[in-house]
Design a protein around this motif. Structure first.
Motif, short mmCIF file in Angstrom:
data_model
loop_
_atom_site.label_atom_id
_atom_site.label_comp_id
_atom_site.label_asym_id
_atom_site.label_seq_id
_atom_site.Cartn_x
_atom_site.Cartn_y
_atom_site.Cartn_z
N LEU A 115 -2.43 4.23 18.87
CA LEU A 115 -3.25 3.12 18.37
C LEU A 115 -3.78 2.32 19.53
CD1 LEU A 115 -4.24 1.34 15.96
CD2 LEU A 115 -2.15 -0.01 16.27
N ARG A 160 -6.20 -1.11 19.88
CA ARG A 160 -6.90 -2.20 19.21
C ARG A 160 -8.01 -2.70 20.13
NH1 ARG A 160 -1.53 -5.53 19.04
NH2 ARG A 160 -1.61 -4.60 21.12
N TYR A 173 -9.78 -6.33 17.80
CA TYR A 173 -9.65 -6.45 16.35
C TYR A 173 -9.34 -7.90 15.99
CZ TYR A 173 -7.69 -6.41 11.72
OH TYR A 173 -7.43 -6.71 10.41
N LEU A 220 -6.14 6.35 17.30
CA LEU A 220 -6.88 5.52 16.36
C LEU A 220 -7.41 4.30 17.09
CD1 LEU A 220 -4.26 5.72 13.48
CD2 LEU A 220 -6.38 7.04 13.66
N LEU A 244 -8.93 0.89 16.59
CA LEU A 244 -9.05 -0.10 15.52
C LEU A 244 -10.02 -1.20 15.92
CD1 LEU A 244 -8.13 -1.31 12.80
CD2 LEU A 244 -6.24 -2.40 14.05
N VAL A 268 -11.63 3.34 13.57
CA VAL A 268 -11.20 2.86 12.25
C VAL A 268 -11.62 1.40 12.16
CG1 VAL A 268 -9.25 2.43 10.72
CG2 VAL A 268 -9.21 4.42 12.24
N ARG A 275 -11.61 -2.20 10.00
CA ARG A 275 -10.87 -2.93 8.98
C ARG A 275 -11.32 -4.39 8.96
NH1 ARG A 275 -9.82 1.50 7.79
NH2 ARG A 275 -7.81 2.43 7.20
N HIS A 301 -1.99 -9.02 11.10
CA HIS A 301 -2.09 -7.95 12.08
C HIS A 301 -1.07 -6.84 11.88
CE1 HIS A 301 0.83 -10.72 13.83
NE2 HIS A 301 1.17 -9.83 14.73
N TYR A 354 -2.00 -2.92 11.08
CA TYR A 354 -1.59 -1.86 12.00
C TYR A 354 -0.75 -0.82 11.26
CZ TYR A 354 -2.66 -5.53 15.44
OH TYR A 354 -3.25 -6.54 16.18
N VAL A 411 -2.90 1.36 8.93
CA VAL A 411 -3.72 2.31 9.68
C VAL A 411 -2.87 3.46 10.20
CG1 VAL A 411 -5.04 2.57 11.82
CG2 VAL A 411 -5.51 0.65 10.28
#
Length: 279
Positions: free
Chosen positions: A12, A14, A17, A70, A72, A98, A100, A105, A109, A112
């Motif tokens: 992941l 971010r 985000y 991913l 995000l 991805v 959202r 948070h 997470y 996802v």
């Protein structure tokens, strides 16, 4: 069945985000203030630069293609940055953008990550990166290989952490770039959690500094496995408290970073100086 088909590797990242107000250490009074900060052109230009020159080469250069990262983003991530970012990752099928809406948070997470798990896998190896971090080109291969040795610990508890704590901190102060090799304990880059696909928790549910309190932890420092970025747009200051210097000839660092991460230090430094002139 081959070992790789048993272990799903899932990461992941971010990218600015817009989590609800408690999701950042940098505090804001309102979500409007939060969005103004996250999506300011100067900040996004900086984050995009580090993503393109530090994180992306390391993901593109992985020695195995069987993993997913991913990426995000907020569903309101603005143009022209949205198109630029999607163009940057278009040729890296392992990176899955991805989008959202703003939300709590940890719940976002978890949703996802859990929705991307392969229910047929025996183990999911999860990791997380900030958009200015990188992992070594053999990171995915290594965490699969290491699991064959660590399986008894995992089977006993159903959760296991692998901390590959040798890396390089890249610090930017104005136009100046410095490289600090170090040994760290449970920094987020190159920290892997092995979980069962049916586990209700995911990598972001376990604060990385305290992961050893929640599951067995194995530490390894024989290879340089991460880069970590430190600059003015970090959510919290990067401190080297609790780390130790790693012995490394300063003149060898650019070649090592190129070999281990696919990152060209000269191009990075020149681009950083140019970006600072324009901001």
């Amino acid at each position: 069945m081959a070992e790789r088909s048993h272990i799903q590797v899932l990461g992941l990242c971010r990218f600015s985000y817009p989590a609800e107000l408690d999701g950042f250490q940098t505090r804001h009074e309102t979500m409007a203030d939060r969005l103004d900060y996250l999506y300011s052109p100067e900040r996004l230009a900086t984050r995009m630069f580090w993503f393109e020159h530090i994180l992306l080469p390391s993901i593109r250069s992985q020695t195995t293609s069987e993993f997913t990262l991913l990426l995000l983003l907020g569903e309101d991530f603005p143009e022209p940055w949205r198109s630029r970012l999607l163009e940057l990752v278009a040729d890296v099928p392992q990176i899955r953008p991805v989008f959202r809406p703003t939300g709590p948070h940890r719940l976002i997470y978890r949703e996802v990550m859990l929705s991307a798990r392969d229910a047929d896998a025996k183990v999911v190896a999860e990791f997380r990166l900030d958009d200015d971090d990188a992992v070594a080109v053999n990171y995915v291969q290594m965490i699969r290989r290491m699991f064959t040795q660590l399986r008894p610990l995992f089977q006993a508890k159903g959760r296991l952490a692998l901390d590959q704590g040798k890396g390089v901190l890249i610090e930017a102060n104005g136009n100046e770039i410095s490289y600090r090799p170090l040994l760290s304990h449970c920094w987020a880059p190159a920290l892997t959690l092995y979980l069962r696909p049916q586990d209700s928790g995911c990598v972001t549910d376990f604060p990385h500094q305290k992961v050893w309190q929640r599951m067995p932890l194995v530490s390894q420092t024989d290879q340089v496995m991460f880069l970590r970025g430190a600059h003015a747009t970090n959510d919290s200051p990067v401190t080297v408290a609790g780390t130790h210097p790693a012995k490394m000839d300063a003149g060898e660092i650019p070649d090592l970073i190129a070999r281990r991460f696919g990152v060209d230090c000269a191009t990075f430094e020149a681009g950083w100086a140019d970006l600072n002139k324009r901001l």
